[in-house]
Scaffold this motif. Structure first.
Motif, PDB file in Angstrom:
ATOM      1  N   TYR A 131       9.694   0.236   3.768  1.00 59.39           N
ATOM      2  CA  TYR A 131       9.094   1.537   3.470  1.00 59.39           C
ATOM      3  C   TYR A 131      10.028   2.281   2.534  1.00 59.39           C
ATOM      4  O   TYR A 131      11.216   2.437   2.825  1.00 59.39           O
ATOM      5  CB  TYR A 131       8.868   2.341   4.750  1.00 59.39           C
ATOM      6  N   GLN A 132       9.493   2.663   1.386  1.00 56.10           N
ATOM      7  CA  GLN A 132      10.286   3.299   0.326  1.00 56.10           C
ATOM      8  C   GLN A 132      11.515   2.439  -0.009  1.00 56.10           C
ATOM      9  O   GLN A 132      12.630   2.926  -0.138  1.00 56.10           O
ATOM     10  CB  GLN A 132      10.699   4.710   0.754  1.00 56.10           C
ATOM     11  N   ASN A 133      11.265   1.128  -0.141  1.00 54.76           N
ATOM     12  CA  ASN A 133      12.255   0.115  -0.535  1.00 54.76           C
ATOM     13  C   ASN A 133      13.354  -0.121   0.498  1.00 54.76           C
ATOM     14  O   ASN A 133      14.331  -0.834   0.223  1.00 54.76           O
ATOM     15  CB  ASN A 133      12.900   0.464  -1.886  1.00 54.76           C
ATOM     16  N   GLU A 134      13.218   0.430   1.689  1.00 56.69           N
ATOM     17  CA  GLU A 134      14.183   0.205   2.765  1.00 56.69           C
ATOM     18  C   GLU A 134      13.535  -0.648   3.848  1.00 56.69           C
ATOM     19  O   GLU A 134      12.387  -0.401   4.249  1.00 56.69           O
ATOM     20  CB  GLU A 134      14.652   1.535   3.369  1.00 56.69           C
ATOM     21  N   VAL A 135      14.281  -1.656   4.323  1.00 56.08           N
ATOM     22  CA  VAL A 135      13.763  -2.518   5.381  1.00 56.08           C
ATOM     23  C   VAL A 135      13.570  -1.709   6.657  1.00 56.08           C
ATOM     24  O   VAL A 135      14.451  -0.946   7.070  1.00 56.08           O
ATOM     25  CB  VAL A 135      14.712  -3.705   5.652  1.00 56.08           C
ATOM     26  N   VAL A 136      12.397  -1.881   7.272  1.00 59.30           N
ATOM     27  CA  VAL A 136      12.077  -1.181   8.515  1.00 59.30           C
ATOM     28  C   VAL A 136      12.065  -2.195   9.655  1.00 59.30           C
ATOM     29  O   VAL A 136      11.430  -3.246   9.557  1.00 59.30           O
ATOM     30  CB  VAL A 136      10.698  -0.487   8.431  1.00 59.30           C
ATOM     31  N   GLU A 137      12.792  -1.875  10.725  1.00 61.85           N
ATOM     32  CA  GLU A 137      12.823  -2.752  11.884  1.00 61.85           C
ATOM     33  C   GLU A 137      11.604  -2.474  12.765  1.00 61.85           C
ATOM     34  O   GLU A 137      11.473  -1.391  13.337  1.00 61.85           O
ATOM     35  CB  GLU A 137      14.108  -2.544  12.686  1.00 61.85           C
ATOM     36  N   LEU A 173       2.006   5.643   7.104  1.00 57.67           N
ATOM     37  CA  LEU A 173       0.605   5.210   6.994  1.00 57.67           C
ATOM     38  C   LEU A 173      -0.361   6.186   7.676  1.00 57.67           C
ATOM     39  O   LEU A 173      -1.468   5.806   8.045  1.00 57.67           O
ATOM     40  CB  LEU A 173       0.444   3.809   7.598  1.00 57.67           C
ATOM     41  N   GLU A 174       0.063   7.435   7.800  1.00 63.16           N
ATOM     42  CA  GLU A 174      -0.787   8.426   8.465  1.00 63.16           C
ATOM     43  C   GLU A 174      -2.155   8.551   7.806  1.00 63.16           C
ATOM     44  O   GLU A 174      -3.168   8.745   8.482  1.00 63.16           O
ATOM     45  CB  GLU A 174      -0.101   9.797   8.484  1.00 63.16           C
ATOM     46  N   ASP A 175      -2.184   8.440   6.483  1.00 65.28           N
ATOM     47  CA  ASP A 175      -3.449   8.587   5.756  1.00 65.28           C
ATOM     48  C   ASP A 175      -4.130   7.250   5.482  1.00 65.28           C
ATOM     49  O   ASP A 175      -5.180   7.217   4.832  1.00 65.28           O
ATOM     50  CB  ASP A 175      -3.211   9.316   4.429  1.00 65.28           C
ATOM     51  N   ARG A 176      -3.529   6.153   5.953  1.00 65.74           N
ATOM     52  CA  ARG A 176      -4.087   4.826   5.678  1.00 65.74           C
ATOM     53  C   ARG A 176      -4.685   4.159   6.911  1.00 65.74           C
ATOM     54  O   ARG A 176      -5.717   3.505   6.824  1.00 65.74           O
ATOM     55  CB  ARG A 176      -3.008   3.922   5.076  1.00 65.74           C
ATOM     56  N   ILE A 177      -4.012   4.308   8.065  1.00 65.98           N
ATOM     57  CA  ILE A 177      -4.598   3.777   9.298  1.00 65.98           C
ATOM     58  C   ILE A 177      -5.477   4.879   9.870  1.00 65.98           C
ATOM     59  O   ILE A 177      -5.009   5.823  10.495  1.00 65.98           O
ATOM     60  CB  ILE A 177      -3.523   3.343  10.311  1.00 65.98           C
ATOM     61  N   LYS A 178      -6.766   4.771   9.594  1.00 67.67           N
ATOM     62  CA  LYS A 178      -7.720   5.811   9.954  1.00 67.67           C
ATOM     63  C   LYS A 178      -8.251   5.593  11.375  1.00 67.67           C
ATOM     64  O   LYS A 178      -8.487   4.462  11.804  1.00 67.67           O
ATOM     65  CB  LYS A 178      -8.909   5.800   8.996  1.00 67.67           C
ATOM     66  N   THR A 179      -8.450   6.686  12.086  1.00 71.51           N
ATOM     67  CA  THR A 179      -9.151   6.634  13.361  1.00 71.51           C
ATOM     68  C   THR A 179     -10.649   6.643  13.086  1.00 71.51           C
ATOM     69  O   THR A 179     -11.150   7.528  12.387  1.00 71.51           O
ATOM     70  CB  THR A 179      -8.786   7.835  14.246  1.00 71.51           C
ATOM     71  N   VAL A 180     -11.350   5.647  13.596  1.00 73.81           N
ATOM     72  CA  VAL A 180     -12.806   5.549  13.414  1.00 73.81           C
ATOM     73  C   VAL A 180     -13.464   6.041  14.697  1.00 73.81           C
ATOM     74  O   VAL A 180     -13.312   5.430  15.763  1.00 73.81           O
ATOM     75  CB  VAL A 180     -13.234   4.103  13.104  1.00 73.81           C
ATOM     76  N   TYR A 181     -14.167   7.127  14.596  1.00 74.02           N
ATOM     77  CA  TYR A 181     -14.739   7.810  15.768  1.00 74.02           C
ATOM     78  C   TYR A 181     -15.591   6.859  16.609  1.00 74.02           C
ATOM     79  O   TYR A 181     -16.469   6.155  16.107  1.00 74.02           O
ATOM     80  CB  TYR A 181     -15.573   9.002  15.309  1.00 74.02           C
ATOM     81  N   VAL A 208       0.861  -1.171   0.000  1.00 70.37           N
ATOM     82  CA  VAL A 208       0.000   0.000   0.000  1.00 70.37           C
ATOM     83  C   VAL A 208       0.903   1.228   0.000  1.00 70.37           C
ATOM     84  O   VAL A 208       1.752   1.386   0.875  1.00 70.37           O
ATOM     85  CB  VAL A 208      -0.974   0.010   1.199  1.00 70.37           C
ATOM     86  N   GLU A 209       0.760   2.047  -1.045  1.00 68.61           N
ATOM     87  CA  GLU A 209       1.613   3.214  -1.260  1.00 68.61           C
ATOM     88  C   GLU A 209       3.088   2.796  -1.174  1.00 68.61           C
ATOM     89  O   GLU A 209       3.524   1.927  -1.909  1.00 68.61           O
ATOM     90  CB  GLU A 209       1.231   4.319  -0.263  1.00 68.61           C
ATOM     91  N   ASP A 210       3.867   3.397  -0.258  1.00 69.87           N
ATOM     92  CA  ASP A 210       5.304   3.100  -0.197  1.00 69.87           C
ATOM     93  C   ASP A 210       5.648   1.996   0.800  1.00 69.87           C
ATOM     94  O   ASP A 210       6.824   1.757   1.076  1.00 69.87           O
ATOM     95  CB  ASP A 210       6.088   4.368   0.172  1.00 69.87           C
ATOM     96  N   MET A 211       4.637   1.336   1.365  1.00 65.58           N
ATOM     97  CA  MET A 211       4.873   0.271   2.333  1.00 65.58           C
ATOM     98  C   MET A 211       4.652  -1.095   1.697  1.00 65.58           C
ATOM     99  O   MET A 211       3.705  -1.299   0.956  1.00 65.58           O
ATOM    100  CB  MET A 211       3.945   0.424   3.538  1.00 65.58           C
ATOM    101  N   GLU A 212       5.565  -2.018   1.975  1.00 66.59           N
ATOM    102  CA  GLU A 212       5.456  -3.386   1.467  1.00 66.59           C
ATOM    103  C   GLU A 212       5.699  -4.365   2.608  1.00 66.59           C
ATOM    104  O   GLU A 212       6.662  -4.236   3.360  1.00 66.59           O
ATOM    105  CB  GLU A 212       6.481  -3.631   0.358  1.00 66.59           C
ATOM    106  N   MET A 213       4.815  -5.339   2.725  1.00 68.70           N
ATOM    107  CA  MET A 213       4.928  -6.336   3.790  1.00 68.70           C
ATOM    108  C   MET A 213       4.969  -7.727   3.179  1.00 68.70           C
ATOM    109  O   MET A 213       4.031  -8.142   2.498  1.00 68.70           O
ATOM    110  CB  MET A 213       3.745  -6.224   4.754  1.00 68.70           C
ATOM    111  N   ASP A 214       6.041  -8.450   3.412  1.00 70.42           N
ATOM    112  CA  ASP A 214       6.172  -9.841   2.987  1.00 70.42           C
ATOM    113  C   ASP A 214       5.881 -10.697   4.206  1.00 70.42           C
ATOM    114  O   ASP A 214       6.724 -10.868   5.085  1.00 70.42           O
ATOM    115  CB  ASP A 214       7.584 -10.106   2.465  1.00 70.42           C
TER     116      ASP A 214
END
Length: 215
Positions: free
Chosen positions: A139-145, A199-207, A125-131
Motif C-alpha cells: 500500500y503506497q509502495n510499502e509492504v503491508v503485513e 480500500l474504504e471506497d473500493r470494498i463496497k457494502t452491498v445492501y 487498484v489505486e494505491d494497493m498492489e497485490m502480487d
C-alpha cells in the motif's frame, strides 16, 4: 485478463457467462454453433475456450479434434460419466456440468489460467498492489503485513472483482466449507482490509447481500 471464446447455442447462458466474465476483467467473443466457433478460431488466438458439447453443425467433441494449443473447459448438460471421460481425455482442461454457479465457473477459469501462465499475477487498484505469485501486498509502495486469513479474503475479492458476494459465500471461499464461525467474522476482516489497504471506497457494502470489490 484473458481473451476467452464462449461457444454455446443457448443464448441466455452465453450472454450470462459473457456478462460475468467481463465484470471480472476478461475480453469475450461469442459463438452459437460449431461452424461459427471454427471460423472465429481460424481468425484469432484465444487464451481459453468455454465449449458446449451439443452444438449445431459441429459438436464440441468434434471441435476438440481441431483445437490446438488453446485450453478448453467444457460446460455442458451432458452429465454421464462416459461424457465426462470423453471430454477430459480429448484434451480439455476441465468439465463443468450445467446448471452451475457462475462463481464456480470463474474459479475454474482462474485455475486453468494460472496453470497455463496467461493470467497477470499482479493486481493494482489505486494505491494497493497485490502480487499473487509472490504473495506480497503493498500500500503506497510499502509492504503491508496481512494475516493468512486477511490475505486469502483479499485474494477472493481480487479473483471475483466486481461481483457481489454474500457473507456466506465469502466464508465458503475464504475460510472453507467446514468453517463453523458466524458471518460477523467476514465483517471484521473486511474492515481490517479497508483500513490497512486504503480500500474504504473500493470494498463496497452491498445492501442485504454482502460485499463487492469495485475496480
Amino acid at each position: 485478463m484473458a481473451n476467452i471464446l464462449i461457444v454455446d447455442d443457448e443464448e441466455a447462458i452465453n450472454e450470462l457467462v459473457k456478462l460475468n466474465l467481463k465484470l471480472v476483467g476478461h475480453i469475450c467473443d461469442q459463438a452459437y454453433d460449431g461452424k461459427e466457433a471454427l471460423d472465429k478460431l481460424s481468425k484469432k488466438q484465444y487464451d481459453l475456450i468455454l465449449l458446449d458439447v451439443m452444438l449445431p453443425y459441429i459438436s464440441g467433441f468434434e471441435l476438440m479434434k481441431v483445437v490446438k494449443d488453446t485450453p478448453v473447459i467444457f460446460m455442458t448438460a451432458k452429465d454421464r460419466i462416459e461424457d465426462k471421460i470423453q471430454g477430459l481425455t480429448s484434451g480439455a482442461e476441465d468439465y463443468i456440468v450445467k446448471p452451475f454457479e457462475i462463481l464456480e465457473l470463474i474459479a475454474r477459469i482462474n485455475i486453468v489460467l494460472r496453470r497455463i501462465k496467461t493470467e497477470n499475477t499482479v493486481f493494482k487498484v489505486e494505491d494497493m498492489e497485490m502480487d499473487r505469485e509472490g504473495k506480497i501486498v503493498k500500500y503506497q509502495n510499502e509492504v503491508v503485513e496481512l494475516t493468512p486469513q486477511e490475505y486469502t479474503l483479499l485474494e477472493v475479492f481480487v479473483i471475483n472483482q466486481n461481483l457481489a458476494m454474500s457473507r456466506e459465500k465469502l466464508l465458503e471461499l475464504a475460510w472453507g466449507y467446514d468453517y463453523e464461525g458466524d458471518t460477523r467474522t467476514v465483517d471484521v476482516h473486511v474492515q481490517k482490509l479497508r483500513k490497512k489497504l486504503g480500500l474504504e471506497d473500493r470494498i463496497k457494502t452491498v445492501y442485504k447481500v454482502g460485499y463487492r470489490l469495485e475496480v
